[in-house]
Write an enzyme that holds these catalytic residues in place. Structure first.
Site, short mmCIF file in Angstrom:
data_model
loop_
_atom_site.label_atom_id
_atom_site.label_comp_id
_atom_site.label_asym_id
_atom_site.label_seq_id
_atom_site.Cartn_x
_atom_site.Cartn_y
_atom_site.Cartn_z
N TYR A 142 2.41 -1.13 -7.11
CA TYR A 142 2.85 -1.85 -8.30
C TYR A 142 1.88 -2.98 -8.57
O TYR A 142 1.52 -3.72 -7.66
CB TYR A 142 4.26 -2.40 -8.09
CG TYR A 142 4.78 -3.22 -9.26
CD1 TYR A 142 5.07 -2.61 -10.47
CD2 TYR A 142 4.98 -4.60 -9.14
CE1 TYR A 142 5.56 -3.36 -11.55
CE2 TYR A 142 5.47 -5.35 -10.20
CZ TYR A 142 5.76 -4.73 -11.40
OH TYR A 142 6.24 -5.47 -12.47
N ASP A 237 -5.50 -5.96 -5.17
CA ASP A 237 -4.36 -6.69 -5.70
C ASP A 237 -3.63 -7.32 -4.52
O ASP A 237 -2.81 -6.68 -3.86
CB ASP A 237 -3.44 -5.75 -6.49
CG ASP A 237 -2.23 -6.49 -7.06
OD1 ASP A 237 -2.11 -7.71 -6.82
OD2 ASP A 237 -1.41 -5.84 -7.73
N LYS A 265 2.36 -15.13 -6.34
CA LYS A 265 3.39 -15.31 -5.31
C LYS A 265 3.13 -16.53 -4.40
O LYS A 265 3.38 -17.64 -4.83
CB LYS A 265 3.61 -14.01 -4.55
CG LYS A 265 4.17 -12.92 -5.51
CD LYS A 265 4.74 -11.69 -4.85
CE LYS A 265 5.51 -10.86 -5.87
NZ LYS A 265 4.96 -9.56 -6.18
#
Ligand SMILES: *Cc1c(COP(=O)(O)O)cnc(C)c1O
Length: 427
Positions: A142, A237, A265
């Site tokens: 994702y 990523d 994050k």
């Protein structure tokens, strides 16, 4: 005091599905989402004042535990001076310098406000820098919700993908090649067929959005060598893994350097932030220096940056990651040991402060293996743990996160709770 169920009913009238991000709705496990009233350290309390040990930690950011006093103080002090300016600040230089000093592949970095923005721009940057259109992504990884990344494999090897979301025209994903994670041969075939048209590979270098799946030996190495050989760019990523699996992300653990890195994050310590970085040469393609456009009204937000800087400083304490890894390992080993005692098919794996639990005898290395695990048993486990006051991710396809405040007693309490739930599962 309204109950979780009452709040969910009310939320569902004003917010689609009652939530502002879909996995929060408990659709894949059933039941009523817990509405959080407050959080501290390894715990949060729901609307009914029930306490939970939290293994989501805001899906990764809460690596220092919730409401860390120094991070909260930094936010309060920054807020007093204004919430946003739309003009540069010295603190943005400071966080950029910290990210550059720590991430091996980054010479320059730009801040955005989410992981989605970071990956969307990283793809645009790779296309702009190479003058090519095609990208490779892996099914089950994702990368946020940009159109060209909401795609799953078509039927048959090396077909281009199909959109996984309504509202994404097939043309928008026509340049996205979707391969299986850890499929080394598939990567080589894709480059053999399309090498001169491929702008980049984007990959979670340790996958955390199809439960946790580690790269097999040779996988990341192959991505690196194929990209280099064909003039494509490799995007790690590290939105989830950055400062979560170790002090330099997966690139620090493996020594494999991507061309472009995306972060979010942990680097915001719970505030909305994202970043993408690369060599100064690649980054010179970004506006105002180059022709790849990217901008953001709230980018480099002073309050988010203050939280990020303070978090990154605290993570630099000697021994932080050794200690975090040990706690996470203790949790995984304890869960596996208790599951075995009750003859439950179960495995667990971890790296740094990130872990996966699987209702299967061996740790999966592919999305298909995660899907083949006993998902029904996971659902019962999830609700059993919830009853015991332990909050795991409400899906068998998500990773878990440990913070530095999950001390020995918190982990022991978790294992005791799991022992009871495994016993019931066995009965
Ligand atoms: C969470 C996540 C994203 C998306 O970040 P948002 O801040 O939710 O937009 C992208 N990539 C990975 C690997 C993620 O885990």
């Amino acid at each position: 005091m309204p109950t979780n169920a009452e709040l969910f009913a009310r939320a569902s009238r004003s917010i689609p599905g009652g939530v502002n991000s879909p996995v929060r709705a408990f659709r894949s496990v059933g039941g009523t989402p817990r509405f959080v009233a407050r959080a501290q350290g390894p715990y949060f309390w729901d609307a009914e004042d029930k306490r939970y040990i939290d293994y989501i930690g805001s899906w990764g950011p809460a690596i220092l535990g919730h409401a860390h006093p120094e991070v909260v103080r930094a936010v309060q002090e920054a807020a007093v001076h204004g919430l946003s300016y739309g003009a540069p600040t010295e603190a943005e230089i400071e966080i950029a310098e910290m990210l550059i000093a720590r991430m091996p592949s980054i010479e320059q970095v730009r801040l955005v406000s989410s992981g989605t923005e970071a990956t969307m721009t990283a793809i645009r940057l790779a296309r702009g820098a190479t003058g090519r259109n095609k990208i490779i992504k892996f099914e089950g990884c994702y990368h946020g919700h940009a159109d060209s990344l909401l795609v799953k494999a078509g039927s048959g090897l090396l077909t281009f993908g199909n959109p996984t979301s309504a509202g994404v025209p097939p043309e928008f994903v026509a340049h996205t090649i979707v391969l299986d994670y850890n499929d080394i041969a598939g990567v080589k075939t894709a480059f053999a067929q399309h090498g001169k048209d491929i702008a980049c590979i984007i990959v979670e270098p340790i996958a955390g959005n199809m439960n946790m799946i580690k790269p097999i030996a040779g996988f990341l190495e192959t991505l690196r060598s194929e990209c280099t050989a064909h003039g494509a760019l490799l995007i790690f990523d590290e939105v989830m893994t950055g400062f979560r699996v170790g002090p330099q992300g997966v690139q620090g653990l493996t020594g494999i350097k991507p061309d472009i890195t995306t972060l979010a994050k942990v680097i915001g310590g719970g505030m909305p932030i994202g970043a993408f970085g690369a060599s100064a040469k690649i980054m010179s393609n970004i506006a105002p220096l180059g022709g790849v456009y990217q901008a953001g009204t709230l980018s480099g937000n002073p309050v988010a940056v203050a939280a990020g800087i303070t978090t990154l400083k605290l993570l630099a304490k000697p021994g932080f990651y050794e200690d975090l890894s040990k706690r996470t390992r203790t949790l995984c080993d304890g869960l596996v040991e208790r599951a075995r005692a009750h003859k439950i098919p179960f495995s667990a794996d971890c790296v740094g402060g990130m872990f996966g639990v699987y209702f299967s005898d061996k740790v999966p290395t592919t999305l298909a293996e995660v899907s083949a695990s006993n998902i029904e048993m996971f659902k019962v486990f999830f609700h059993g743990m919830l009853d015991e006051g332990v909050y795991f991710a409400p899906s068998a396809y998500e990773a878990g996160f440990v913070s530095s405040t999950h001390d020995d007693s918190v982990i022991a309490a978790t294992i005791t709770a799991a022992d009871k739930v495994f016993a019931k599962l066995n009965a």
